[in-house]
Design an enzyme around this catalytic site. Structure first.
Site, PDB file in Angstrom:
ATOM      1  N   CYS A  24       0.811  -1.222   0.000  1.00 31.03           N
ATOM      2  CA  CYS A  24       0.000   0.000   0.000  1.00 31.03           C
ATOM      3  C   CYS A  24       0.840   1.267   0.000  1.00 31.03           C
ATOM      4  O   CYS A  24       0.290   2.374  -0.085  1.00 31.03           O
ATOM      5  CB  CYS A  24      -0.944  -0.012   1.193  1.00 31.03           C
ATOM      6  SG  CYS A  24      -1.920  -1.534   1.299  1.00 31.03           S
ATOM      7  N   HIS A  40      -2.368   7.917   6.327  1.00 31.09           N
ATOM      8  CA  HIS A  40      -2.623   6.575   5.783  1.00 31.09           C
ATOM      9  C   HIS A  40      -3.968   6.083   6.313  1.00 31.09           C
ATOM     10  O   HIS A  40      -4.802   5.623   5.551  1.00 31.09           O
ATOM     11  CB  HIS A  40      -1.498   5.628   6.183  1.00 31.09           C
ATOM     12  CG  HIS A  40      -1.575   4.288   5.542  1.00 31.09           C
ATOM     13  ND1 HIS A  40      -1.546   4.121   4.167  1.00 31.09           N
ATOM     14  CD2 HIS A  40      -1.692   3.042   6.066  1.00 31.09           C
ATOM     15  CE1 HIS A  40      -1.640   2.833   3.880  1.00 31.09           C
ATOM     16  NE2 HIS A  40      -1.731   2.156   5.020  1.00 31.09           N
ATOM     17  N   GLU A  56       0.180   5.404  13.763  1.00 26.56           N
ATOM     18  CA  GLU A  56       0.487   6.528  12.874  1.00 26.56           C
ATOM     19  C   GLU A  56       0.308   7.860  13.601  1.00 26.56           C
ATOM     20  O   GLU A  56       1.140   8.765  13.483  1.00 26.56           O
ATOM     21  CB  GLU A  56      -0.399   6.483  11.633  1.00 26.56           C
ATOM     22  CG  GLU A  56      -0.144   7.652  10.686  1.00 26.56           C
ATOM     23  CD  GLU A  56      -1.033   7.634   9.448  1.00 26.56           C
ATOM     24  OE1 GLU A  56      -0.746   8.403   8.505  1.00 26.56           O
ATOM     25  OE2 GLU A  56      -2.015   6.852   9.424  1.00 26.56           O
ATOM     26  N   LYS A 107      -8.057   7.400   2.223  1.00 23.28           N
ATOM     27  CA  LYS A 107      -8.485   6.010   2.081  1.00 23.28           C
ATOM     28  C   LYS A 107      -9.765   5.787   2.844  1.00 23.28           C
ATOM     29  O   LYS A 107     -10.732   5.269   2.345  1.00 23.28           O
ATOM     30  CB  LYS A 107      -7.447   5.063   2.681  1.00 23.28           C
ATOM     31  CG  LYS A 107      -6.134   5.051   1.969  1.00 23.28           C
ATOM     32  CD  LYS A 107      -5.295   3.958   2.559  1.00 23.28           C
ATOM     33  CE  LYS A 107      -3.902   3.988   2.040  1.00 23.28           C
ATOM     34  NZ  LYS A 107      -3.192   5.168   2.491  1.00 23.28           N
ATOM     35  N   HIS A 147      -9.859   1.264   0.223  1.00 24.69           N
ATOM     36  CA  HIS A 147      -8.396   1.307   0.245  1.00 24.69           C
ATOM     37  C   HIS A 147      -7.878   0.778  -1.093  1.00 24.69           C
ATOM     38  O   HIS A 147      -8.023  -0.389  -1.403  1.00 24.69           O
ATOM     39  CB  HIS A 147      -7.898   0.452   1.411  1.00 24.69           C
ATOM     40  CG  HIS A 147      -6.417   0.520   1.633  1.00 24.69           C
ATOM     41  ND1 HIS A 147      -5.566   1.205   0.797  1.00 24.69           N
ATOM     42  CD2 HIS A 147      -5.632  -0.014   2.607  1.00 24.69           C
ATOM     43  CE1 HIS A 147      -4.333   1.082   1.249  1.00 24.69           C
ATOM     44  NE2 HIS A 147      -4.346   0.353   2.344  1.00 24.69           N
ATOM     45  N   PHE A 195       2.183  -3.475   3.955  1.00 23.86           N
ATOM     46  CA  PHE A 195       2.601  -4.748   4.528  1.00 23.86           C
ATOM     47  C   PHE A 195       4.105  -4.935   4.282  1.00 23.86           C
ATOM     48  O   PHE A 195       4.627  -4.611   3.217  1.00 23.86           O
ATOM     49  CB  PHE A 195       1.847  -5.902   3.869  1.00 23.86           C
ATOM     50  CG  PHE A 195       0.459  -6.136   4.411  1.00 23.86           C
ATOM     51  CD1 PHE A 195      -0.118  -5.291   5.335  1.00 23.86           C
ATOM     52  CD2 PHE A 195      -0.284  -7.229   3.982  1.00 23.86           C
ATOM     53  CE1 PHE A 195      -1.397  -5.504   5.834  1.00 23.86           C
ATOM     54  CE2 PHE A 195      -1.570  -7.465   4.464  1.00 23.86           C
ATOM     55  CZ  PHE A 195      -2.124  -6.601   5.386  1.00 23.86           C
TER      56      PHE A 195
END
Length: 494
Positions: A239, A379, A390, A411, A421, A480
């Site tokens: 992502c 994000h 985050e 997102k 997303h 990831f």
């Protein structure tokens, strides 16, 4: 020098005689909801007793530096001269952003395939997509949607930058490159090839199986179609993909290797294997009864992200090139950075060190002080652990300089909560949303935010759009594998 503890947790793999097996998975969906303090001294979370021992990660303090200084060389200054996208809201930039501003949700029940037996049956599925005028009919019928979306978004971005076929013929195409990445690649093409092999044998595999599956084909096909011969490759960092592409493209321009770069991300994973795979990861929201309210970043009742698809592409260009050809200058790319959590395949570091260092490095690269940043496109995927990790990292970097700051998530709040997303395309769509915020002075809301986490103390633009003059914006994307990326945009000032 500071030290941060790092433990692997969540996904553990063992071995049997017949291969690997999933031994344990706590993953993105925490078994118990845990309180995460704003600045934890130790990682908080559920750790398997069979997990490897914790490691201590030493973070060296940055040496004292002089006040930030932005790039002034027009050969190295990088500006944005075009944008193109494909989204659940269509392929028009203004329509896309206006629907985000109104807080509309594009999340619906999946009807592309029979998902009735799936535990998650909704997504940001694109409907009524048309490539007419951008891809010839024969190629269009063969292409995986991942490449169709990327081709259309790329060509629309070129058009937006006044770089149509005639204009390109007058330029040196060896100095125009393409970096359009993807997290998953041609997943439908790959799935169809495997199905042919299993059901009919290898002789029935399509000759397009490999070419239309591999992740570099988005950049390759766009270059083949337009004749662009500059730097060309793809990046695949889940992502975080599109932001990695922006960072790489800008560096090609700064090094004098290209004048113009066509850059972004594309993805088309709303299909059986894609949805099923993320269900297996326990990463998705399961609000099947109200899909339009499923994505809810920073809300106490968030339960995972919502899948989406599409493409987002920017034209990045040296200021010298843009001025020479009289191009429309939409915004300026000031800098960026990429780092790795070095922690876990799917879970973020609870101390946020990988993210905070990435933000700090991006500001250094941009020649920007933390005090200048007043907008963060986060994000914010609506996962239990990720959202707070985050936010903690943002607070660590900006400290008390957040009274005038706004933070939202395209997102979840708009791309995610509104369009899903986009995985490898997410950073591209978010960059466009960030630039539209700069241009319009309006921030889209974070929808479905009903019960905000008490630790989140920055204005998240809850549920209703807000007027806000952006000075400097950062856009975060994480993937990831622990891949972190941050890019910095600002209004263009000659």
């Amino acid at each position: 020098m500071a030290a941060a503890s790092s433990c692997s947790s969540g996904v553990l793999f063992g071995s049997r005689e017949n291969g690997a097996f999933l031994a344990q998975f706590d993953g993105l969906r925490q078994v118990e909801k845990m309180h995460m303090p704003l600045a934890p001294t130790k990682p908080q979370g559920r750790v398997s007793t069979s997990a490897p021992k914790c490691r201590t990660i030493k973070a060296m303090a940055s040496p004292a530096v002089s006040a930030p200084k932005r790039e002034t060389d027009p050969k190295k200054r990088t500006v944005i001269t075009g944008q193109g996208l494909v989204s659940v809201f269509g392929s028009d930039i203004d329509t896309f952003y206006n629907r985000l501003l109104e807080g509309e949700s594009g999340i619906t029940l999946i009807d592309r395939f029979d998902a009735s037996s799936y535990s998650v049956r909704f997504a940001g599925q694109i409907r009524d997509f048309s490539s007419t005028g951008y891809i010839d009919g024969k190629s269009d019928r063969r292409l995986d949607d991942c490449w169709r979306y990327g081709m259309v978004a790329g060509k629309k971005a070129l058009e937006d930058a006044n770089l149509g076929p005639e204009a390109l013929e007058s330029l040196d195409k060896t100095r125009i490159g393409v970096i359009v990445g993807t997290g998953m690649g041609g997943l439908t093409a790959f799935s169809a090839g495997v199905e042919s092999l299993v059901q009919k044998g290898y002789k029935k595999i399509s000759p397009f199986f490999i070419p239309y599956s591999i992740t570099n084909m988005g950049s390759a096909l766009l270059a083949i179609d337009t004749g662009l011969m500059g730097p060309n490759y793809s990046i695949s960092t889940a992502c975080a993909t599109a932001n990695y592409c922006f960072y790489a493209a800008a560096n090609h321009i700064r090094r004098g290797e290209a004048d113009i770069m066509v850059v972004g991300g594309t993805e088309a994973a709303v299909m059986p294997v894609g949805v099923g795979g993320f269900i297996a990861c326990r990463a998705l929201s399961q609000r099947n009864d109200e899909p339009h309210r499923a994505s809810r970043p920073w809300d106490k009742n968030r339960d995972g992200f919502v899948m989406g698809e599409g493409a987002g592409v920017l034209i990045m260009e040296s200021l010298e090139s843009a001025l020479k050809r009289g191009a429309p200058i939409i915004a300026e790319y000031l800098g960026g950075a990429v780092t790795c959590d070095a922690h876990h395949m799917t879970d973020p570091r609870s101390d946020g060190l990988g993210v905070s260092s990435c933000i700090t490095k991006s500001l250094e690269d941009a020649g920007v002080s933390p005090e200048e940043v007043n907008y963060v496109n986060a994000h914010a995927t609506s996962t239990l652990a990720g959202d707070l990790a985050e936010f903690n990292a943002i607070k660590k970097v900006f400290g008390k300089n957040t009274s005038e700051m706004k933070i939202n998530g395209t997102k979840e709040r708009h791309p995610n909560s509104m369009i899903g997303h986009g995985l490898g395309a997410a950073g591209g769509l978010e960059a466009i949303a960030t630039i539209k915020a700069i241009n319009t002075g309006w921030l889209h809301p974070t929808i479905n935010q009903d019960d905000l986490e008490p630790a989140v103390t920055i204005d998240t633009v809850p549920n209703v759009k807000k007027k806000h003059e952006v000075n400097v914006a950062i856009s975060n994307s994480f993937g990831f594998g622990g891949h972190n990326s941050v890019v910095v945009f600002a209004p263009y000032n000659p």
